[in-house]
Design a protein around this motif. Structure first.
Motif, PDB file in Angstrom:
ATOM      1  N   TYR A 133       0.849  -1.187   0.000  1.00 57.28           N
ATOM      2  CA  TYR A 133       0.000   0.000   0.000  1.00 57.28           C
ATOM      3  C   TYR A 133       0.884   1.236   0.000  1.00 57.28           C
ATOM      4  O   TYR A 133       1.993   1.223   0.545  1.00 57.28           O
ATOM      5  CB  TYR A 133      -0.937  -0.001   1.213  1.00 57.28           C
ATOM      6  CG  TYR A 133      -2.010  -1.047   1.079  1.00 57.28           C
ATOM      7  CD1 TYR A 133      -3.161  -0.777   0.326  1.00 57.28           C
ATOM      8  CD2 TYR A 133      -1.872  -2.291   1.653  1.00 57.28           C
ATOM      9  CE1 TYR A 133      -4.138  -1.746   0.167  1.00 57.28           C
ATOM     10  CE2 TYR A 133      -2.850  -3.269   1.505  1.00 57.28           C
ATOM     11  CZ  TYR A 133      -3.986  -2.985   0.757  1.00 57.28           C
ATOM     12  OH  TYR A 133      -4.951  -3.940   0.598  1.00 57.28           O
ATOM     13  N   ARG A 134       0.387   2.296  -0.612  1.00 55.98           N
ATOM     14  CA  ARG A 134       1.185   3.492  -0.784  1.00 55.98           C
ATOM     15  C   ARG A 134       0.547   4.683  -0.097  1.00 55.98           C
ATOM     16  O   ARG A 134      -0.670   4.715   0.114  1.00 55.98           O
ATOM     17  CB  ARG A 134       1.357   3.801  -2.280  1.00 55.98           C
ATOM     18  CG  ARG A 134       0.046   3.983  -3.013  1.00 55.98           C
ATOM     19  CD  ARG A 134       0.192   4.251  -4.488  1.00 55.98           C
ATOM     20  NE  ARG A 134       0.263   5.651  -4.808  1.00 55.98           N
ATOM     21  CZ  ARG A 134      -0.782   6.480  -4.783  1.00 55.98           C
ATOM     22  NH1 ARG A 134      -1.973   6.066  -4.455  1.00 55.98           N
ATOM     23  NH2 ARG A 134      -0.616   7.745  -5.104  1.00 55.98           N
ATOM     24  N   ASP A 143      -6.023   6.328  -6.510  1.00 58.15           N
ATOM     25  CA  ASP A 143      -6.887   5.256  -6.020  1.00 58.15           C
ATOM     26  C   ASP A 143      -8.208   5.236  -6.785  1.00 58.15           C
ATOM     27  O   ASP A 143      -8.700   4.166  -7.160  1.00 58.15           O
ATOM     28  CB  ASP A 143      -7.122   5.389  -4.519  1.00 58.15           C
ATOM     29  CG  ASP A 143      -5.860   5.070  -3.723  1.00 58.15           C
ATOM     30  OD1 ASP A 143      -5.171   4.108  -4.094  1.00 58.15           O
ATOM     31  OD2 ASP A 143      -5.582   5.775  -2.750  1.00 58.15           O
ATOM     32  N   LEU A 170      -5.368   2.644   6.548  1.00 55.87           N
ATOM     33  CA  LEU A 170      -5.873   2.285   5.215  1.00 55.87           C
ATOM     34  C   LEU A 170      -7.391   2.363   5.210  1.00 55.87           C
ATOM     35  O   LEU A 170      -8.037   2.221   6.245  1.00 55.87           O
ATOM     36  CB  LEU A 170      -5.448   0.862   4.844  1.00 55.87           C
ATOM     37  CG  LEU A 170      -3.956   0.622   4.634  1.00 55.87           C
ATOM     38  CD1 LEU A 170      -3.700  -0.862   4.391  1.00 55.87           C
ATOM     39  CD2 LEU A 170      -3.440   1.438   3.470  1.00 55.87           C
ATOM     40  N   ASP A 174      -8.136   2.274  -0.853  1.00 55.86           N
ATOM     41  CA  ASP A 174      -6.706   2.106  -1.115  1.00 55.86           C
ATOM     42  C   ASP A 174      -6.471   0.874  -1.968  1.00 55.86           C
ATOM     43  O   ASP A 174      -6.980  -0.208  -1.682  1.00 55.86           O
ATOM     44  CB  ASP A 174      -5.936   1.990   0.202  1.00 55.86           C
ATOM     45  CG  ASP A 174      -5.895   3.300   0.967  1.00 55.86           C
ATOM     46  OD1 ASP A 174      -5.736   4.351   0.325  1.00 55.86           O
ATOM     47  OD2 ASP A 174      -6.035   3.275   2.198  1.00 55.86           O
ATOM     48  N   PRO A 176      -3.584  -1.647  -3.546  1.00 57.14           N
ATOM     49  CA  PRO A 176      -2.172  -2.008  -3.394  1.00 57.14           C
ATOM     50  C   PRO A 176      -1.449  -2.089  -4.733  1.00 57.14           C
ATOM     51  O   PRO A 176      -2.047  -2.315  -5.782  1.00 57.14           O
ATOM     52  CB  PRO A 176      -2.228  -3.386  -2.724  1.00 57.14           C
ATOM     53  CG  PRO A 176      -3.531  -3.958  -3.179  1.00 57.14           C
ATOM     54  CD  PRO A 176      -4.476  -2.784  -3.310  1.00 57.14           C
TER      55      PRO A 176
END
Length: 189
Positions: A133-134, A143, A170, A174, A176
Motif C-alpha cells: 500500500y502506498r 486510487d 488504510l 486504497d 495495493p
C-alpha cells in the motif's frame, strides 16, 4: 505510521535529498525495473515527475526500446472531484504545470484513453508499506483511477526510500501495488 505522519516525514526527506543523489538512485531504480517480469506492454500510464520524484523518463525510454509500438498516456487532473483521465501523448505533446505544479499534457493536443486499455501503471508515491500500500499526496486521484482499470493491469510504484512496516489508516479505497522498486531492491506483493 499514519498517512499524515508519513507525508510529513517523507516530504521532508525528499527536500533534503540532493539532485546528485536522486540521479544516482534513478539509475539504480531503472536497473531494477529492467528485471521486472513484464509481458509486452502496449499501453503505459505514467506520470511526469516533479523535481523531487523518481524520474520516469528513463523507464519510458526503456519500455519503448522493448516495444517501439507502445503508446504512453499521462494523467490530466480534474480538481473539483479529484479525478483524472489518461491522455495519450506523442513526442510533440506540450506539457504544462497544473495548480499543484505537476506537469500534465495539454488536453487539446491529446486524446483520452479508457482506463481498461492500459497494461501498466507507474504510480507516484511518497512512501509505501511492506504490504504494497502506498501513501500519495492525499487527494485520492490514483486510487479512484486504479478502481477503473482491469485486474490485469500491473501497478508499479517507484520510491527512493525503503518501505515502512505498515500504513495504519488504510481505507476501502486504497489499492495495493503489484511491485515497488527502490534503489536497494524490487518488492513484489
Amino acid at each position: 505510521m499514519l498517512k499524515s505522519e508519513a507525508r510529513k516525514v517523507f516530504s521532508a526527506k525528499r527536500t533534503t535529498t540532493t539532485a546528485q543523489q536522486r540521479l544516482k538512485w534513478d539509475d539504480l531504480i531503472l536497473i531494477r525495473f529492467q528485471s521486472l517480469p513484464l509481458p509486452e506492454i502496449d499501453m503505459l500510464f505514467t506520470y511526469a515527475a516533479m523535481e523531487t520524484e523518481v524520474n520516469t523518463d528513463p523507464i519510458v525510454d526503456y519500455l519503448h526500446f522493448r516495444n517501439p509500438a507502445m503508446q504512453v498516456a499521462y494523467p490530466v487532473c480534474e480538481f473539483e472531484h479529484y479525478t483524472m483521465q489518461a491522455v495519450l501523448v506523442t513526442l510533440d505533446t506540450p506539457f504544462i504545470k497544473n495548480q499543484y505544479g505537476t506537469p500534465e499534457p495539454e488536453v487539446e493536443a491529446a486524446s483520452v484513453i479508457p482506463p481498461e486499455a492500459i497494461d501498466l501503471v507507474i504510480v507516484p508515491l511518497l512512501c509505501f508499506d511492506k504490504l504494497g500500500y502506498r501513501v500519495g499526496y492525499g487527494k485520492g486521484f490514483y486510487d479512484k483511477f486504479l478502481e477503473q482499470v482491469g485486474d490485469q493491469v500491473i501497478k508499479v510504484g517507484l520510491s527512493y526510500y525503503e518501505p515502512i512496516d505498515k500504513i495504519q489508516d488504510l481505507n476501502e479505497f486504497d489499492v495495493p501495488l503489484d511491485y515497488c522498486i527502490t534503489p536497494e531492491r524490487m518488492y513484489e506483493f
